[in-house]
Design an enzyme around this catalytic site. Structure first.
Site, PDB file in Angstrom:
ATOM      1  N   ARG A 152       1.563   3.726  -6.047  1.00 58.28           N
ATOM      2  CA  ARG A 152       0.435   2.791  -6.038  1.00 58.28           C
ATOM      3  C   ARG A 152      -0.784   3.523  -6.594  1.00 58.28           C
ATOM      4  O   ARG A 152      -0.865   4.754  -6.571  1.00 58.28           O
ATOM      5  CB  ARG A 152       0.122   2.325  -4.618  1.00 58.28           C
ATOM      6  CG  ARG A 152       1.232   1.539  -3.926  1.00 58.28           C
ATOM      7  CD  ARG A 152       0.813   1.157  -2.510  1.00 58.28           C
ATOM      8  NE  ARG A 152       1.803   0.339  -1.835  1.00 58.28           N
ATOM      9  CZ  ARG A 152       2.730   0.817  -1.002  1.00 58.28           C
ATOM     10  NH1 ARG A 152       2.796   2.120  -0.748  1.00 58.28           N
ATOM     11  NH2 ARG A 152       3.598  -0.010  -0.430  1.00 58.28           N
ATOM     12  N   HIS A 178      -0.726  -1.205 -11.627  1.00 58.16           N
ATOM     13  CA  HIS A 178       0.284  -2.006 -10.928  1.00 58.16           C
ATOM     14  C   HIS A 178       1.459  -2.315 -11.853  1.00 58.16           C
ATOM     15  O   HIS A 178       2.614  -2.374 -11.417  1.00 58.16           O
ATOM     16  CB  HIS A 178      -0.347  -3.299 -10.417  1.00 58.16           C
ATOM     17  CG  HIS A 178       0.556  -4.097  -9.527  1.00 58.16           C
ATOM     18  ND1 HIS A 178       1.131  -3.567  -8.387  1.00 58.16           N
ATOM     19  CD2 HIS A 178       1.003  -5.371  -9.619  1.00 58.16           C
ATOM     20  CE1 HIS A 178       1.889  -4.494  -7.819  1.00 58.16           C
ATOM     21  NE2 HIS A 178       1.834  -5.591  -8.541  1.00 58.16           N
ATOM     22  N   LYS A 217       0.480   2.763   2.311  1.00 56.78           N
ATOM     23  CA  LYS A 217      -0.184   1.743   3.130  1.00 56.78           C
ATOM     24  C   LYS A 217       0.017   2.052   4.607  1.00 56.78           C
ATOM     25  O   LYS A 217       1.076   2.507   5.010  1.00 56.78           O
ATOM     26  CB  LYS A 217       0.386   0.364   2.803  1.00 56.78           C
ATOM     27  CG  LYS A 217      -0.162  -0.223   1.506  1.00 56.78           C
ATOM     28  CD  LYS A 217       0.283  -1.666   1.342  1.00 56.78           C
ATOM     29  CE  LYS A 217      -0.327  -2.280   0.092  1.00 56.78           C
ATOM     30  NZ  LYS A 217       0.140  -3.656  -0.129  1.00 56.78           N
ATOM     31  N   ARG A 229       3.853   0.620 -11.892  1.00 59.25           N
ATOM     32  CA  ARG A 229       4.658   0.670 -10.664  1.00 59.25           C
ATOM     33  C   ARG A 229       5.738  -0.419 -10.699  1.00 59.25           C
ATOM     34  O   ARG A 229       6.882  -0.182 -10.317  1.00 59.25           O
ATOM     35  CB  ARG A 229       3.739   0.482  -9.453  1.00 59.25           C
ATOM     36  CG  ARG A 229       4.452   0.379  -8.092  1.00 59.25           C
ATOM     37  CD  ARG A 229       3.405   0.443  -6.993  1.00 59.25           C
ATOM     38  NE  ARG A 229       3.839  -0.161  -5.750  1.00 59.25           N
ATOM     39  CZ  ARG A 229       4.497   0.474  -4.784  1.00 59.25           C
ATOM     40  NH1 ARG A 229       4.834   1.743  -4.931  1.00 59.25           N
ATOM     41  NH2 ARG A 229       4.817  -0.142  -3.657  1.00 59.25           N
ATOM     42  N   HIS A 279       8.075   0.524   0.715  1.00 60.03           N
ATOM     43  CA  HIS A 279       7.965  -0.806   1.315  1.00 60.03           C
ATOM     44  C   HIS A 279       8.516  -0.791   2.731  1.00 60.03           C
ATOM     45  O   HIS A 279       9.619  -0.281   2.961  1.00 60.03           O
ATOM     46  CB  HIS A 279       8.757  -1.840   0.496  1.00 60.03           C
ATOM     47  CG  HIS A 279       8.067  -2.245  -0.766  1.00 60.03           C
ATOM     48  ND1 HIS A 279       8.726  -2.825  -1.831  1.00 60.03           N
ATOM     49  CD2 HIS A 279       6.766  -2.163  -1.144  1.00 60.03           C
ATOM     50  CE1 HIS A 279       7.860  -3.073  -2.801  1.00 60.03           C
ATOM     51  NE2 HIS A 279       6.669  -2.687  -2.401  1.00 60.03           N
ATOM     52  N   TYR A 328       9.181  -8.092  -5.268  1.00 57.26           N
ATOM     53  CA  TYR A 328       8.463  -7.221  -6.185  1.00 57.26           C
ATOM     54  C   TYR A 328       9.306  -6.836  -7.387  1.00 57.26           C
ATOM     55  O   TYR A 328       8.813  -6.635  -8.475  1.00 57.26           O
ATOM     56  CB  TYR A 328       8.079  -5.964  -5.397  1.00 57.26           C
ATOM     57  CG  TYR A 328       7.014  -5.112  -6.014  1.00 57.26           C
ATOM     58  CD1 TYR A 328       7.324  -4.162  -6.963  1.00 57.26           C
ATOM     59  CD2 TYR A 328       5.690  -5.238  -5.619  1.00 57.26           C
ATOM     60  CE1 TYR A 328       6.355  -3.357  -7.510  1.00 57.26           C
ATOM     61  CE2 TYR A 328       4.708  -4.437  -6.155  1.00 57.26           C
ATOM     62  CZ  TYR A 328       5.048  -3.493  -7.108  1.00 57.26           C
ATOM     63  OH  TYR A 328       4.080  -2.699  -7.649  1.00 57.26           O
TER      64      TYR A 328
END
Length: 304
Positions: free
Chosen positions: A152, A245, A176, A248, A271, A280
């Protein structure tokens, strides 16, 4: 609003006066509320509702289902339910209702559009940077690492020199939710990070921990990365707009197309849920059909 039971119409009119005089909402918003609430009230009357006290979450869900059957977009249905929630909040406020029956009912989530990934040839075109300028070396190393490890934007900006091991070919990133993971990188990503580390001292300020720094000598900003990538996309004559993005997403798509291992790609991307990876990363149907035809034992029985 003729044709509606007086008991329903009276509360609606009180609400319209409330949003006009007390909340002082714009005329556009007032008209929108009236339009949405008129539609839903007429639907409730058809269903047999004559008093607002009859309406519970089940009735509201029926309204939402009807909206979906009528082809309402998720955003339009969300707006309709929002108007209903506001109206019921008002009825609770004036003690017509004890609780808001629309509170727990939400519209289906809007599908997130997937960014178009770059194909392998476009990636080669973008990354064909051979300049000796330290900033160009930095940019290629950054893009190679982002594409090579599926990082990311915030993750690659946050990487420090101590987080990376060229000998092992891995790096530690904070994703995240402050979740730490170790991801592998190899080949051209490893080669160009090594080249960058040799010239990094020409730009980095003393004691600066960041792996990637700006020409000011401090950690590169996310905005700077976005700007530089867009510029390289134009300079390398890549047809689509280049963003972090998109790199990725291209990593995820190419990895899944090559391996078919959804779980491994989930781990590499960091994830928490497999469903996120399924959204995704997409495979076109032809690729799936080809894999099926070549792999499934019952699909190969035709030619004997």
């Amino acid at each position: 609003m003729s044709g509606l039971p007086a008991s329903l119409e009276k509360s609606l009119n009180r609400f319209y006066e409330y949003i006009r005089s007390e909340r002082e909402l714009s005329l556009h918003t007032q008209h929108n509320y009236k339009r949405q609430l008129t539609t839903m009230t007429e639907q409730l009357v058809v269903l047999g509702v004559t008093e607002w006290q009859q309406v519970d979450a089940g009735w509201v869900r029926q309204l939402a289902s009807k909206g979906m059957r009528d082809g309402l977009k998720a955003s339009s249905l969300s707006m309709r339910l929002s108007a209903l929630r506001s109206f019921f909040d008002y009825l609770v406020q004036i003690k017509v209702l004890a609780a808001n029956p629309a509170k727990g009912v939400s519209a289906p989530r809007k599908a997130r559009p997937l960014p178009k990934n770059l194909d392998v040839d476009e990636m080669d075109q973008l990354l064909n940077v051979d300049e000796d300028d330290p900033l160009a070396i930095r940019d290629r190393a950054l893009m190679e690492l982002m594409y090579g490890a599926g990082l990311r934007l915030a993750e690659i900006v946050g990487v420090n020199v101590r987080d990376i091991s060229l000998s092992k070919g891995d790096l530690r990133v904070i994703g995240k939710g402050d979740k730490e993971r170790v991801v592998p990188f190899a080949g051209l990503a490893r080669e160009w990070v090594a080249k960058w580390l040799k010239v990094r001292g020409q730009l980095a300020g003393e004691g600066e921990p960041a792996l990637f720094v700006s020409k000011l000598g401090t950690r590169i900003s996310t905005r700077n990365v976005q700007k530089r990538m867009a510029e390289w996309g134009q300079k390398q004559s890549v047809s689509s707009h280049i963003s972090p993005h998109k790199l990725r997403h291209s990593f995820a798509t190419h990895m899944l197309e090559s391996s078919g291992d959804l779980r491994a790609v989930q781990e590499l991307l960091g994830h928490a849920n497999l469903s996120t990876t399924q959204i995704y990363t997409h495979l076109d149907f032809q690729h799936l059909a080809k894999v099926y035809d070549e792999s499934h034992p019952r699909a190969k029985r035709g030619n004997k």
